[in-house]
Design an enzyme around this catalytic site. Structure first.
Site, mmCIF file in Angstrom:
data_model
loop_
_atom_site.group_PDB
_atom_site.id
_atom_site.type_symbol
_atom_site.label_atom_id
_atom_site.label_comp_id
_atom_site.label_asym_id
_atom_site.label_seq_id
_atom_site.Cartn_x
_atom_site.Cartn_y
_atom_site.Cartn_z
ATOM 1 C CD GLU A 174 2.633 0.287 -12.143
ATOM 2 O OE1 GLU A 174 1.499 0.398 -12.636
ATOM 3 O OE2 GLU A 174 2.837 0.355 -10.926
ATOM 4 C CD GLU A 362 3.902 4.045 -9.171
ATOM 5 O OE1 GLU A 362 2.899 3.350 -8.895
ATOM 6 O OE2 GLU A 362 4.075 4.585 -10.274
#
Ligand code: IFM
Length: 451
Positions: A174, A362
């Site tokens: 991320e 995720e």
């Protein structure tokens, strides 16, 4: 997807080759922050500052995964989870950020990897999940172009030490979150603010992602190599052209900023003109260096955001309308529970021909779990997971190139600026005693994976 389809949700519907896993990150679980020669990371330093993390929580002990990893990997096995994603701590391996290797750090990860393999669990390794060595931050961190070389050296060391046993790799986790929260908003480590920090951090991170991919590919030609991005399904607040334009800018910032350069499309400057501020950091030849043909793209989705035009918000002219104000179901993080977000995100990125394969690296939710008579009855999380997995199936059945799904996360852990308050785990952790209790969601996932 209809409720009756949900009742019938079965692993077999995804096919034999679909990957199922659980994701974690070093700083959030390991603890042992100064054990066996480890150097400090920016999170060790940030959590020590007043007013940065709720209740001054820190990761000095966390889930004590450093000492408890065998028990936790045994739990992964008991839950029938075939794949385990974890990251390595840069400052555990290179306490000075560069140069001398800390052999104890390497040995720790080798023990983790070997124990996974002995247990029949496939390790998936993330090279960088936000814990830059503090000594490198003192030299400018991600704002200093030298970080591309520092990161390249670290990636080579990981490839050379773990490449014979790890066959699934992710370069970074991320990038928009750690650069945005850490270098623009100052709410994550290292706590820097403003465009003067954000712009160089973006460009050096983007260069490092592609360079990391090239290093892994040249060292490990047989490995599967990806990198992960946070993605939020975005909708405009109203039909007005202003809100539509604001939603486009938010999408460019939150979803496309790092993926598009990797795919060879450059930064989304046309839809987010403030990205012109990156120009002074871009050197001749950089544009080509930003691209790398990853084997898979990891997408991480938790929610959707509703975006409104906002004249007063600098640079982006858009703001998020909080889920709390919209009176929709929310998680402990204040994020809307909106399962079709993951479907929309899959469809959106499936449409990029440059992406070969997508893995949901995720997805999960934090709810206020309590232990009653030795059990954690987290039915909201069970439903969250069922509904999201059903949306992944819907996308897959429509031909989307999604090939895996990883739950965030194995055990409750340190949730960055929120400390230990949000509990995301399939397994409850008593942080006083380090006792683990498999939640109902963990039991549901175990049965689903057995099916
Ligand atoms: O805990 C984080 C993780 O480190 C990165 N993705 C989102 C998770 C939940 O906020």
């Amino acid at each position: 997807m209809k409720e009756d389809n949900l009742q019938n949700l079965e692993r077999e519907q995804f096919g034999d080759n679909f990957r199922w896993g659980v994701s974690t990150a070093a700083y959030q679980i390991e603890g042992a922050f100064d054990a066996d020669g480890k150097g400090l990371s920016i999170w060790d330093v940030f959590t020590n500052k007043r007013g940065k993390v709720k209740d001054r929580h820190h990761g000095q002990i966390a889930c004590d995964f450093y000492n408890c990893f065998q028990g936790d990997i045994n739990l992964i096995k008991q839950l029938n989870i075939p794949d385990f994603r974890f990251s390595v701590s840069w400052s555990r391996i290179l306490p000075e950020g560069t140069g001398k290797i800390n052999q104890s750090g390497i040995d720790f990860y080798k023990r983790v990897i070997d124990f996974c393999l002995e247990s029949g669990i496939t390790p998936w390794l993330t090279v960088y999940h936000w814990d830059l060595p503090h000594v490198l931050e003192q030299k400018g961190g991600w704002t200093n172009r030298d970080v591309v070389n520092w990161f390249s050296d670290f990636t080579s060391i990981c490839a050379q030490n773990f490449g014979d046993t790890v066959k699934h790799w992710m370069v970074m986790n991320e990038p928009s979150v750690f650069t945005g929260a850490g270098y623009f908003m100052g709410i994550h480590a290292p706590g820097r603010r403003g465009m003067g920090n954000f712009a160089p951090a973006i460009h050096h991170t983007a260069l490092s992602i592609a360079e990391g991919g090239r290093i892994l590919r040249s060292n490990l030609p047989d490995a599967e190599i990806g990198t992960t991005f946070s993605c939020t399904h975005i909708e405009p607040y109203s039909h007005s052209s202003r809100d539509h334009a604001a939603a486009t800018r938010a999408d460019a910032l939150l979803n496309r900023l790092f993926i598009e350069p990797v795919l060879g499309l450059g930064y989304p400057v046309n839809d987010l003109p403030v990205l012109r501020k990156l120009e002074k950091h871009i050197k001749p030849g950089d544009e080509a260096k930003l691209a790398f043909d990853f084997d898979f793209i990891g997408l991480q989705n938790y929610t959707r955001e509703i975006v409104k035009s906002s004249f007063f918000t600098p640079y982006i002219g858009a703001r998020l309308v909080k889920a709390e104000k919209r009176k929709v179901p929310i998680t402990t993080m204040g994020w809307e529970v909106y399962p079709s977000a993951i479907y929309h995100i899959l469809k959106k990125f499936d449409a990029y021909p440059q992406i070969r394969k997508i893995i949901i690296t995720e997805n999960g939710a934090a709810f206020p779990d309590t232990v009653e008579e030795g059990s954690v009855r987290d039915e909201k999380r069970v439903k969250y997971l069922q509904d999201h997995i059903a949306q992944v199936l819907k996308a897959k059945q429509e031909g989307c190139k999604v090939a895996g799904y990883f739950v965030w996360t194995l055990t409750d852990n340190f949730e960055w600026a929120e400390g230990y308050h949000p509990r995301f785990g399939l397994i409850y952790v008593n942080f006083e005693t380090q006792e683990r209790i498999v939640k109902d969601s963990g039991k549901w996932f175990r049965n689903f994976l057995k099916s």
